[in-house]
Design a protein around this motif. Structure first.
Motif, PDB file in Angstrom:
ATOM      1  N   ASP A  76       0.858  -1.182   0.000  1.00 39.69           N
ATOM      2  CA  ASP A  76       0.000   0.000   0.000  1.00 39.69           C
ATOM      3  C   ASP A  76       0.897   1.236   0.000  1.00 39.69           C
ATOM      4  N   GLY A  78       0.238   4.352   0.533  1.00 39.58           N
ATOM      5  CA  GLY A  78      -0.264   5.503   1.270  1.00 39.58           C
ATOM      6  C   GLY A  78       0.805   6.239   2.049  1.00 39.58           C
ATOM      7  N   ARG A  79       1.768   5.519   2.614  1.00 39.24           N
ATOM      8  CA  ARG A  79       2.830   6.163   3.395  1.00 39.24           C
ATOM      9  C   ARG A  79       3.663   7.102   2.528  1.00 39.24           C
ATOM     10  N   GLY A  81       2.394   8.906  -0.009  1.00 37.10           N
ATOM     11  CA  GLY A  81       1.549   9.931  -0.626  1.00 37.10           C
ATOM     12  C   GLY A  81       0.737   9.510  -1.821  1.00 37.10           C
ATOM     13  N   SER A  82       0.556   8.205  -2.039  1.00 42.09           N
ATOM     14  CA  SER A  82      -0.244   7.749  -3.172  1.00 42.09           C
ATOM     15  C   SER A  82      -1.431   6.941  -2.668  1.00 42.09           C
ATOM     16  N   LYS A  83      -2.557   7.028  -3.366  1.00 50.12           N
ATOM     17  CA  LYS A  83      -3.747   6.265  -3.014  1.00 50.12           C
ATOM     18  C   LYS A  83      -3.732   4.878  -3.640  1.00 50.12           C
ATOM     19  N   GLN A  84      -2.696   4.565  -4.389  1.00 54.91           N
ATOM     20  CA  GLN A  84      -2.645   3.301  -5.106  1.00 54.91           C
ATOM     21  C   GLN A  84      -1.940   2.210  -4.285  1.00 54.91           C
ATOM     22  N   THR A  85      -2.070   0.996  -4.778  1.00 54.21           N
ATOM     23  CA  THR A  85      -1.293  -0.131  -4.271  1.00 54.21           C
ATOM     24  C   THR A  85      -0.387  -0.590  -5.402  1.00 54.21           C
ATOM     25  N   THR A  88      -2.180  -1.710  -8.629  1.00 54.15           N
ATOM     26  CA  THR A  88      -2.734  -0.741  -9.581  1.00 54.15           C
ATOM     27  C   THR A  88      -1.702   0.272 -10.064  1.00 54.15           C
ATOM     28  N   THR A  93       3.528   6.274 -11.396  1.00 51.42           N
ATOM     29  CA  THR A  93       2.978   6.579 -10.071  1.00 51.42           C
ATOM     30  C   THR A  93       3.956   7.451  -9.297  1.00 51.42           C
TER      31      THR A  93
END
Length: 214
Positions: A76, A78-79, A81-85, A88, A93
């Motif tokens: 993931d 998120g750490r 700064g991205s909403k992706q995994t 995806t 990215t």
């Protein structure tokens, strides 16, 4: 972080060692401990190789029919700064840490970049395998070993694998150089056998690594 490569071995006992300084996930901080590069990005890795004996990178295998080895610590994003995994994400990215940004990097693209740049000095790369969701399979491990063997052939780059998954380490040790992580250099005596394919990795820091590396 540091890596100790056994240099002289007698009856499975290490009697001489050389200490190498590694940039953990690349060179991330400057001497003011400000973030200058996002971890595991091309820029951080290249700077880490310039400043140190080598770098530690994280890789994770993702996908079904077409699998990709990503150079990344987390599935993931998120750490960073991205909403992706990683499922995806693409090489477009964008990743953020503080005011710095970089792009997600595949292992394939990293190896192409390093091959094109080359190096006059011997440089080491500790490749830490991060398991996720049943991957990597035995075939995935075989393919990444083949990839790295091709990359290091006739080059000054020397790679070895590590993982917090002991099963992965055991499997990799049959066909590749492996590293074992310890808190202290003295703890390496816990190893039952030592050979030229074994690296002992510690998290010890000196004034240089404290200042510019994480």
């Amino acid at each position: 972080m540091s890596a100790i490569r056994s240099a002289i071995i007698s009856k499975n006992k290490v009697i001489a060692m050389k200490t190498l300084e590694f940039a953990h996930r690349g060179a991330i901080h400057n001497d003011l401990k400000e973030i200058i590069y996002v971890e595991n990005t091309k820029e951080a890795i290249l700077e880490g190789l310039r400043l140190s004996d080598g770098v530690e990178i994280d890789i994770m295998c993702v996908g079904e029919e077409k699998k990709i080895w990503w150079v990344c610590h987390d599935y993931d994003l998120g750490r960073l700064g991205s909403k992706q995994t990683l499922r995806t994400a693409t090489t477009k990215t964008k990743l953020h840490d503080g005011n710095s940004f970089g792009y997600l990097l595949s292992l394939k693209d990293l190896l192409i970049t390093l091959t094109n740049l080359g190096t006059d000095k011997k440089k080491f790369i500790n490749i830490e395998i991060k398991p996720h969701n049943g991957l990597p399979t035995d075939n995935d491990l075989h393919e990444v070993v083949q990839m790295i063997n091709q990359f290091t052939k006739n080059s000054n780059y020397h790679c070895f694998f590590s993982s917090f998954d002991q099963e992965i380490v055991n499997k990799m040790s049959l066909n590749a150089r492996v590293g074992y992580l310890f808190d202290n250099v003295k703890d390496f005596n816990q190893l039952k056998s030592v050979n030229n394919n074994v690296f002992v990795i510690t998290v010890q820091h000196n004034e240089n690594t404290d200042a510019m590396l994480t």
